[in-house]
Design a protein around this motif. Structure first.
Motif, PDB file in Angstrom:
ATOM      1  N   GLY A 150      46.458  38.103  47.707  1.00  0.00           N
ATOM      2  CA  GLY A 150      45.351  38.556  48.621  1.00  0.00           C
ATOM      3  C   GLY A 150      44.813  39.751  47.888  1.00  0.00           C
ATOM      4  N   PHE A 151      45.461  40.359  47.091  1.00  0.00           N
ATOM      5  CA  PHE A 151      44.813  41.335  46.514  1.00  0.00           C
ATOM      6  C   PHE A 151      43.600  40.931  45.220  1.00  0.00           C
ATOM      7  N   PHE A 152      43.881  39.839  44.732  1.00  0.00           N
ATOM      8  CA  PHE A 152      42.889  39.247  44.124  1.00  0.00           C
ATOM      9  C   PHE A 152      41.719  38.545  44.941  1.00  0.00           C
ATOM     10  N   GLU A 153      41.933  38.044  45.895  1.00  0.00           N
ATOM     11  CA  GLU A 153      41.124  37.574  47.027  1.00  0.00           C
ATOM     12  C   GLU A 153      40.153  38.586  47.551  1.00  0.00           C
ATOM     13  N   TYR A 154      40.731  39.805  47.796  1.00  0.00           N
ATOM     14  CA  TYR A 154      40.084  41.165  48.036  1.00  0.00           C
ATOM     15  C   TYR A 154      39.184  41.760  46.825  1.00  0.00           C
ATOM     16  N   ALA A 155      39.868  41.500  45.629  1.00  0.00           N
ATOM     17  CA  ALA A 155      38.914  42.052  44.485  1.00  0.00           C
ATOM     18  C   ALA A 155      37.653  41.140  44.110  1.00  0.00           C
ATOM     19  N   LEU A 156      37.821  39.900  44.684  1.00  0.00           N
ATOM     20  CA  LEU A 156      36.847  39.055  44.315  1.00  0.00           C
ATOM     21  C   LEU A 156      35.742  39.380  45.344  1.00  0.00           C
ATOM     22  N   GLN A 157      36.032  39.423  46.874  1.00  0.00           N
ATOM     23  CA  GLN A 157      35.121  39.954  47.779  1.00  0.00           C
ATOM     24  C   GLN A 157      34.457  41.227  47.384  1.00  0.00           C
ATOM     25  N   LEU A 158      34.989  42.298  46.681  1.00  0.00           N
ATOM     26  CA  LEU A 158      34.474  43.353  46.277  1.00  0.00           C
ATOM     27  C   LEU A 158      33.728  43.225  45.099  1.00  0.00           C
ATOM     28  N   GLY A 159      33.627  42.142  44.329  1.00  0.00           N
ATOM     29  CA  GLY A 159      32.870  41.837  43.296  1.00  0.00           C
ATOM     30  C   GLY A 159      33.421  42.334  41.878  1.00  0.00           C
ATOM     31  N   ARG A 160      34.821  42.532  42.055  1.00  0.00           N
ATOM     32  CA  ARG A 160      35.295  43.265  40.753  1.00  0.00           C
ATOM     33  C   ARG A 160      36.334  42.087  39.920  1.00  0.00           C
ATOM     34  N   PHE A 161      36.487  41.102  40.705  1.00  0.00           N
ATOM     35  CA  PHE A 161      37.327  40.106  39.833  1.00  0.00           C
ATOM     36  C   PHE A 161      36.617  38.530  40.290  1.00  0.00           C
ATOM     37  N   SER A 162      36.618  37.698  39.343  1.00  0.00           N
ATOM     38  CA  SER A 162      36.161  36.417  39.405  1.00  0.00           C
ATOM     39  C   SER A 162      37.085  35.391  38.908  1.00  0.00           C
ATOM     40  N   GLY A 163      37.494  34.341  39.620  1.00  0.00           N
ATOM     41  CA  GLY A 163      38.460  33.331  39.204  1.00  0.00           C
ATOM     42  C   GLY A 163      39.200  33.127  40.231  1.00  0.00           C
ATOM     43  N   PRO A 164      40.207  32.158  39.992  1.00  0.00           N
ATOM     44  CA  PRO A 164      41.394  31.773  41.080  1.00  0.00           C
ATOM     45  C   PRO A 164      42.293  33.041  41.038  1.00  0.00           C
ATOM     46  N   PRO A 165      42.917  33.247  42.364  1.00  0.00           N
ATOM     47  CA  PRO A 165      43.660  34.463  42.637  1.00  0.00           C
ATOM     48  C   PRO A 165      44.987  34.357  41.989  1.00  0.00           C
ATOM     49  N   ASP A 166      45.349  33.291  41.389  1.00  0.00           N
ATOM     50  CA  ASP A 166      46.476  33.112  40.749  1.00  0.00           C
ATOM     51  C   ASP A 166      46.512  32.528  39.348  1.00  0.00           C
ATOM     52  N   GLY A 167      47.445  32.560  38.631  1.00  0.00           N
ATOM     53  CA  GLY A 167      47.332  32.034  37.001  1.00  0.00           C
ATOM     54  C   GLY A 167      46.847  32.897  35.987  1.00  0.00           C
ATOM     55  N   MET A 168      46.350  32.294  34.927  1.00  0.00           N
ATOM     56  CA  MET A 168      45.961  33.420  33.859  1.00  0.00           C
ATOM     57  C   MET A 168      44.854  34.262  33.889  1.00  0.00           C
ATOM     58  N   ALA A 169      43.814  33.884  34.567  1.00  0.00           N
ATOM     59  CA  ALA A 169      42.614  34.799  34.876  1.00  0.00           C
ATOM     60  C   ALA A 169      43.262  35.977  35.433  1.00  0.00           C
ATOM     61  N   ALA A 170      43.867  35.655  36.600  1.00  0.00           N
ATOM     62  CA  ALA A 170      44.124  36.852  37.474  1.00  0.00           C
ATOM     63  C   ALA A 170      45.278  37.929  36.656  1.00  0.00           C
ATOM     64  N   ALA A 171      46.055  37.235  36.069  1.00  0.00           N
ATOM     65  CA  ALA A 171      47.014  38.026  35.200  1.00  0.00           C
ATOM     66  C   ALA A 171      46.489  38.830  34.078  1.00  0.00           C
ATOM     67  N   SER A 172      45.382  38.300  33.242  1.00  0.00           N
ATOM     68  CA  SER A 172      44.724  38.882  32.223  1.00  0.00           C
ATOM     69  C   SER A 172      43.785  39.995  32.854  1.00  0.00           C
ATOM     70  N   TRP A 173      43.049  39.810  34.063  1.00  0.00           N
ATOM     71  CA  TRP A 173      42.100  40.715  34.699  1.00  0.00           C
ATOM     72  C   TRP A 173      43.049  42.073  35.188  1.00  0.00           C
ATOM     73  N   HIS A 174      44.222  41.796  35.838  1.00  0.00           N
ATOM     74  CA  HIS A 174      44.997  42.601  36.161  1.00  0.00           C
ATOM     75  C   HIS A 174      45.602  43.494  35.130  1.00  0.00           C
ATOM     76  N   SER A 175      45.990  43.099  34.063  1.00  0.00           N
ATOM     77  CA  SER A 175      46.390  43.630  32.815  1.00  0.00           C
ATOM     78  C   SER A 175      45.445  44.549  32.365  1.00  0.00           C
ATOM     79  N   ALA A 176      44.178  44.246  32.355  1.00  0.00           N
ATOM     80  CA  ALA A 176      43.121  45.037  31.683  1.00  0.00           C
ATOM     81  C   ALA A 176      42.769  45.938  32.790  1.00  0.00           C
ATOM     82  N   GLU A 177      42.746  45.711  34.077  1.00  0.00           N
ATOM     83  CA  GLU A 177      42.567  46.796  35.130  1.00  0.00           C
ATOM     84  C   GLU A 177      43.452  47.730  35.048  1.00  0.00           C
ATOM     85  N   ILE A 178      44.925  47.270  34.912  1.00  0.00           N
ATOM     86  CA  ILE A 178      45.915  48.647  34.765  1.00  0.00           C
ATOM     87  C   ILE A 178      45.566  49.474  33.684  1.00  0.00           C
ATOM     88  N   VAL A 179      45.343  49.218  32.511  1.00  0.00           N
ATOM     89  CA  VAL A 179      44.717  49.706  31.529  1.00  0.00           C
ATOM     90  C   VAL A 179      43.665  50.637  31.753  1.00  0.00           C
TER      91      VAL A 179
END
Length: 122
Positions: free
Chosen positions: A81-110
């Motif tokens: 749901g976090f990734f789905e909401y980030a998608l709604q906010l226009g901050r993330f694009s891609g499927p809410p699970d898998g490598m795209a989500a993990a990669s975006w999450h790591s970069a956003e934490i930094v």
């Protein structure tokens, strides 16, 4: 069903996330619920508060502090749901699970670790 968080819990949430950011750590949903001592329905209250904070950060074009809250499962990622909401906010694009989500999450934490949030937002 609408849920809200008390001002005291909101301030404690912001303080917990700022401390976590300064220490360059992440928190699990469960640890944060316990730390804040949120009343029932605790997970719904926390989710609503984290989504509200994400919207505030997105509007201000800041890294999403809610990124620091993860599931305690093996993925070490926030819930889908976090990734789905980030998608709604226009901050993330891609499927809410898998490598795209993990990669975006790591970069956003930094980005969160490196960003200094205004004191009034802490």
């Amino acid at each position: 069903m609408s849920v809200s968080i008390s001002r005291q819990h909101w301030n404690a949430l912001l303080e917990a996330l700022e401390e976590t950011r300064r220490q360059r750590h992440v928190l699990t949903y469960r640890a944060l619920i316990e730390r804040l001592q949120l009343p029932s329905p605790a997970m719904q209250t926390l989710t609503a508060a984290l989504e509200h904070l994400a919207a505030i950060d997105a509007r201000a074009e800041r890294p999403l502090r809610s990124t620091l809250v993860i599931s305690q499962g093996a993925s070490r990622l926030p819930r889908t749901g976090f990734f789905e909401y980030a998608l709604q906010l226009g901050r993330f694009s891609g499927p809410p699970d898998g490598m795209a989500a993990a990669s975006w999450h790591s970069a956003e934490i930094v980005r969160v670790f490196e960003y200094t949030y205004p004191e009034e937002d802490i």
